[in-house]
Design a protein around this motif. Sequence first.
Motif, PDB file in Angstrom:
ATOM      1  N   GLY A 111      14.497   0.084 -57.266  1.00 20.03           N
ATOM      2  CA  GLY A 111      13.644   1.062 -56.602  1.00 20.03           C
ATOM      3  C   GLY A 111      13.976   1.207 -55.118  1.00 20.03           C
ATOM      4  N   ARG A 112      14.237   0.089 -54.466  1.00 17.76           N
ATOM      5  CA  ARG A 112      14.634   0.135 -53.059  1.00 17.76           C
ATOM      6  C   ARG A 112      15.933   0.909 -52.887  1.00 17.76           C
ATOM      7  NH1 ARG A 112      15.732  -5.153 -50.624  1.00 17.76           N
ATOM      8  NH2 ARG A 112      16.076  -3.926 -48.771  1.00 17.76           N
ATOM      9  N   LYS A 113      16.866   0.680 -53.805  1.00 17.04           N
ATOM     10  CA  LYS A 113      18.153   1.364 -53.717  1.00 17.04           C
ATOM     11  C   LYS A 113      17.974   2.876 -53.896  1.00 17.04           C
ATOM     12  CE  LYS A 113      22.816   1.385 -55.587  1.00 17.04           C
ATOM     13  NZ  LYS A 113      23.774   0.697 -56.434  1.00 17.04           N
ATOM     14  N   MET A 144      27.093   2.027 -53.836  1.00 17.88           N
ATOM     15  CA  MET A 144      26.950   1.045 -52.764  1.00 17.88           C
ATOM     16  C   MET A 144      25.818   0.060 -53.054  1.00 17.88           C
ATOM     17  SD  MET A 144      27.217   3.237 -49.291  1.00 17.88           S
ATOM     18  CE  MET A 144      28.537   4.381 -48.982  1.00 17.88           C
ATOM     19  N   GLU A 145      25.968  -1.140 -52.522  1.00 15.44           N
ATOM     20  CA  GLU A 145      24.903  -2.139 -52.590  1.00 15.44           C
ATOM     21  C   GLU A 145      23.822  -1.756 -51.581  1.00 15.44           C
ATOM     22  OE1 GLU A 145      24.667  -4.771 -54.694  1.00 15.44           O
ATOM     23  OE2 GLU A 145      26.469  -3.974 -55.652  1.00 15.44           O
ATOM     24  N   ILE A 146      22.609  -2.255 -51.780  1.00 11.77           N
ATOM     25  CA  ILE A 146      21.486  -1.919 -50.914  1.00 11.77           C
ATOM     26  C   ILE A 146      21.765  -2.301 -49.451  1.00 11.77           C
ATOM     27  CG2 ILE A 146      20.244  -4.069 -51.402  1.00 11.77           C
ATOM     28  CD1 ILE A 146      18.551  -0.692 -50.882  1.00 11.77           C
ATOM     29  N   GLU A 147      22.443  -3.422 -49.245  1.00 14.90           N
ATOM     30  CA  GLU A 147      22.737  -3.861 -47.877  1.00 14.90           C
ATOM     31  C   GLU A 147      23.641  -2.857 -47.156  1.00 14.90           C
ATOM     32  OE1 GLU A 147      23.173  -5.817 -50.607  1.00 14.90           O
ATOM     33  OE2 GLU A 147      21.420  -7.130 -50.346  1.00 14.90           O
ATOM     34  N   LYS A 148      24.618  -2.337 -47.878  1.00 11.79           N
ATOM     35  CA  LYS A 148      25.524  -1.351 -47.276  1.00 11.79           C
ATOM     36  C   LYS A 148      24.791  -0.040 -46.997  1.00 11.79           C
ATOM     37  CE  LYS A 148      30.057   0.476 -47.245  1.00 11.79           C
ATOM     38  NZ  LYS A 148      31.409   0.118 -47.244  1.00 11.79           N
ATOM     39  N   LEU A 149      23.869   0.340 -47.858  1.00 13.55           N
ATOM     40  CA  LEU A 149      23.055   1.539 -47.624  1.00 13.55           C
ATOM     41  C   LEU A 149      22.205   1.369 -46.361  1.00 13.55           C
ATOM     42  CD1 LEU A 149      21.906   2.263 -51.282  1.00 13.55           C
ATOM     43  CD2 LEU A 149      23.513   3.636 -49.930  1.00 13.55           C
ATOM     44  N   GLU A 150      21.668   0.170 -46.184  1.00  9.29           N
ATOM     45  CA  GLU A 150      20.878  -0.101 -44.982  1.00  9.29           C
ATOM     46  C   GLU A 150      21.750  -0.033 -43.725  1.00  9.29           C
ATOM     47  OE1 GLU A 150      19.148  -3.858 -46.050  1.00  9.29           O
ATOM     48  OE2 GLU A 150      17.479  -2.917 -47.117  1.00  9.29           O
ATOM     49  N   ASP A 151      22.971  -0.548 -43.831  1.00  6.76           N
ATOM     50  CA  ASP A 151      23.905  -0.464 -42.698  1.00  6.76           C
ATOM     51  C   ASP A 151      24.228   0.994 -42.369  1.00  6.76           C
ATOM     52  OD1 ASP A 151      23.960  -3.224 -42.604  1.00  6.76           O
ATOM     53  OD2 ASP A 151      25.884  -3.402 -43.655  1.00  6.76           O
ATOM     54  N   LEU A 152      24.388   1.809 -43.406  1.00  6.33           N
ATOM     55  CA  LEU A 152      24.654   3.236 -43.192  1.00  6.33           C
ATOM     56  C   LEU A 152      23.475   3.911 -42.486  1.00  6.33           C
ATOM     57  CD1 LEU A 152      26.287   5.831 -43.484  1.00  6.33           C
ATOM     58  CD2 LEU A 152      25.444   6.011 -45.854  1.00  6.33           C
TER      59      LEU A 152
END
Length: 171
Positions: A111-113, A144-152
């Motif tokens: 869901g977060r993703k 993409m992984e959630i961490e990479k989405l957050e970095d974006l």
Amino acid sequence: MTKSSVQRIYLEDYRQLQSDNPAQSLLSLIACQEEQAVEFAQKLIKQRTIHGLDILNFVETVLVYKLPHLTREEIQTMLALQDIELKQTRFYQEIAVEERQKGIKEGIKEGRKEESITLLTRLLRRKFGLLPELEAALQQLPDMEIEKLEDLADALLDFTDIKDLENWLVP
């Protein structure tokens, strides 16, 4: 002073013991060879209760450790148990709770993703408009992984044009 008696028991003595005594039968199940475990377990299951205790949990626990290569369904079939009986065991209930918690964690992560992808899509379209290059870049987000989405999400604040996004997406 009361004298207490302690009796030493060797499990090897119970391996071949054929007894009508329920307590000795439980010891025989623990001590028996793997090949005999099912036979002992079936006899114990037929008794169901020993001294007021439901022994299904005990028998199942012993079999799980004694026969780790078998699945729950195989143990169920060998003991001729109904699915409802197994669902009442502590072992089954603990596994069900663990699986439910694992599913909840995976659902939250998914869901977060999805929310991150939706928000990033909206922000990037607002920042750059409906460009073909942007639409091609947006196709990469689900991989993409959630961490990479957050970095974006952090990085997009510094982007000045679509090339910044394209350069950021290049591995």
